[in-house]
Design a protein around this motif. Sequence first.
Motif, PDB file in Angstrom:
ATOM      1  N   THR A  75     122.205  51.001  17.074  1.00  0.00           N
ATOM      2  CA  THR A  75     121.978  51.486  15.720  1.00  0.00           C
ATOM      3  C   THR A  75     121.868  52.995  15.784  1.00  0.00           C
ATOM      4  O   THR A  75     121.174  53.537  16.645  1.00  0.00           O
ATOM      5  N   ALA A  76     122.555  53.666  14.902  1.00  0.00           N
ATOM      6  CA  ALA A  76     122.496  55.129  14.843  1.00  0.00           C
ATOM      7  C   ALA A  76     121.782  55.547  13.566  1.00  0.00           C
ATOM      8  O   ALA A  76     121.900  54.903  12.523  1.00  0.00           O
ATOM      9  N   ILE A  77     121.021  56.636  13.665  1.00  0.00           N
ATOM     10  CA  ILE A  77     120.405  57.234  12.490  1.00  0.00           C
ATOM     11  C   ILE A  77     120.816  58.699  12.425  1.00  0.00           C
ATOM     12  O   ILE A  77     121.069  59.328  13.454  1.00  0.00           O
ATOM     13  N   TYR A  78     120.910  59.205  11.197  1.00  0.00           N
ATOM     14  CA  TYR A  78     121.175  60.637  11.060  1.00  0.00           C
ATOM     15  C   TYR A  78     120.540  61.168   9.791  1.00  0.00           C
ATOM     16  O   TYR A  78     120.366  60.451   8.812  1.00  0.00           O
ATOM     17  N   LEU A  79     120.167  62.452   9.835  1.00  0.00           N
ATOM     18  CA  LEU A  79     119.641  63.170   8.686  1.00  0.00           C
ATOM     19  C   LEU A  79     120.477  64.422   8.479  1.00  0.00           C
ATOM     20  O   LEU A  79     121.142  64.892   9.407  1.00  0.00           O
ATOM     21  N   ARG A  80     120.431  64.986   7.271  1.00  0.00           N
ATOM     22  CA  ARG A  80     121.283  66.101   6.867  1.00  0.00           C
ATOM     23  C   ARG A  80     120.489  67.411   6.794  1.00  0.00           C
ATOM     24  O   ARG A  80     119.341  67.401   6.336  1.00  0.00           O
ATOM     25  N   PHE A  81     121.157  68.512   7.139  1.00  0.00           N
ATOM     26  CA  PHE A  81     120.478  69.806   7.196  1.00  0.00           C
ATOM     27  C   PHE A  81     121.407  70.951   6.817  1.00  0.00           C
ATOM     28  O   PHE A  81     122.609  70.890   7.045  1.00  0.00           O
ATOM     29  N   ALA A  82     120.810  72.016   6.250  1.00  0.00           N
ATOM     30  CA  ALA A  82     121.545  73.265   6.010  1.00  0.00           C
ATOM     31  C   ALA A  82     120.522  74.382   5.880  1.00  0.00           C
ATOM     32  O   ALA A  82     120.284  74.904   4.805  1.00  0.00           O
ATOM     33  N   ASP A  83     119.855  74.718   6.940  1.00  0.00           N
ATOM     34  CA  ASP A  83     118.795  75.725   7.114  1.00  0.00           C
ATOM     35  C   ASP A  83     117.465  75.100   7.521  1.00  0.00           C
ATOM     36  O   ASP A  83     116.728  75.688   8.307  1.00  0.00           O
ATOM     37  N   CYS A  84     117.115  73.930   6.959  1.00  0.00           N
ATOM     38  CA  CYS A  84     115.859  73.273   7.356  1.00  0.00           C
ATOM     39  C   CYS A  84     115.917  72.882   8.832  1.00  0.00           C
ATOM     40  O   CYS A  84     116.984  72.812   9.432  1.00  0.00           O
ATOM     41  N   VAL A  85     114.760  72.625   9.405  1.00  0.00           N
ATOM     42  CA  VAL A  85     114.668  72.374  10.845  1.00  0.00           C
ATOM     43  C   VAL A  85     114.905  70.897  11.166  1.00  0.00           C
ATOM     44  O   VAL A  85     114.151  70.030  10.719  1.00  0.00           O
ATOM     45  N   PRO A  86     115.944  70.587  11.953  1.00  0.00           N
ATOM     46  CA  PRO A  86     116.150  69.216  12.423  1.00  0.00           C
ATOM     47  C   PRO A  86     115.391  68.990  13.729  1.00  0.00           C
ATOM     48  O   PRO A  86     115.497  69.787  14.663  1.00  0.00           O
ATOM     49  N   ILE A  87     114.627  67.917  13.776  1.00  0.00           N
ATOM     50  CA  ILE A  87     113.820  67.640  14.978  1.00  0.00           C
ATOM     51  C   ILE A  87     114.120  66.235  15.465  1.00  0.00           C
ATOM     52  O   ILE A  87     113.972  65.257  14.718  1.00  0.00           O
TER      53      ILE A  87
END
Length: 226
Positions: A75-87
């Motif tokens: 299972t893969a998970i992903y979140l979206r970003f464009a300046d905010c910090v991905p952790i």
Amino acid sequence: MFYFDELYGHKILRSDTLKEIDAFFTTRDNFNPLEYNFASRVISPTQTHSDHIKTVNDNNEYPDTDGLILSEPDTAIYLRFADCVPIIFYDQIHCVAAIAHAGWRGTAAKIAVKTVAKMCLNFSTKPEDVIVLIGPAISKCCYEVSEEVKDVLLNTVKDTTGLYIGRNIDLKQINAKQLQEIGVSKIDICPYCTSCNNDLFYSYRKENGTKERHLAVVKLDNIKDK
């Protein structure tokens, strides 16, 4: 240390600090986890700049969620970003991973700390066993905030040394400091600023509110040979 790699012909960013699972950050090259049979399930929440953290179960939809915890293989998970910090988080003892979205609101609410706390509660994780990757985000050089926001963010840590210059704030380092203060020591911080390196990553500020996003992606199985 972060380095560029290729996956299915797309340019991505990895860290050699975390080799046990497939964990990476995409670029403007726009790798799509829904393609290439990347995983049998691919899950992405509806992000709202909250501190709400969910654990992946049989559901495929996670509204009002800015942190996802994963313990299921394939299972893969992903979140979206464009300046905010991905952790990205990984408990190497219990094989549990997570991703958190930490803009200034999420950072102020200590979403990174709360993600580790939920991993500890639900999976017996210990902070000292967690590997953390702090990905590409707007950096201190480009991130100016109001005095009110600055005070809110600095009040989340005990030691503010080096975290700001004037009203410019280092969101990546603040999240790292929050995690260090609860016992997380294995942290790799990406040097890339999304605003300065807008040719590589999307930047909400640099691009006047762009709706495009790069991703933080985690899959517990390692497929780096693809």
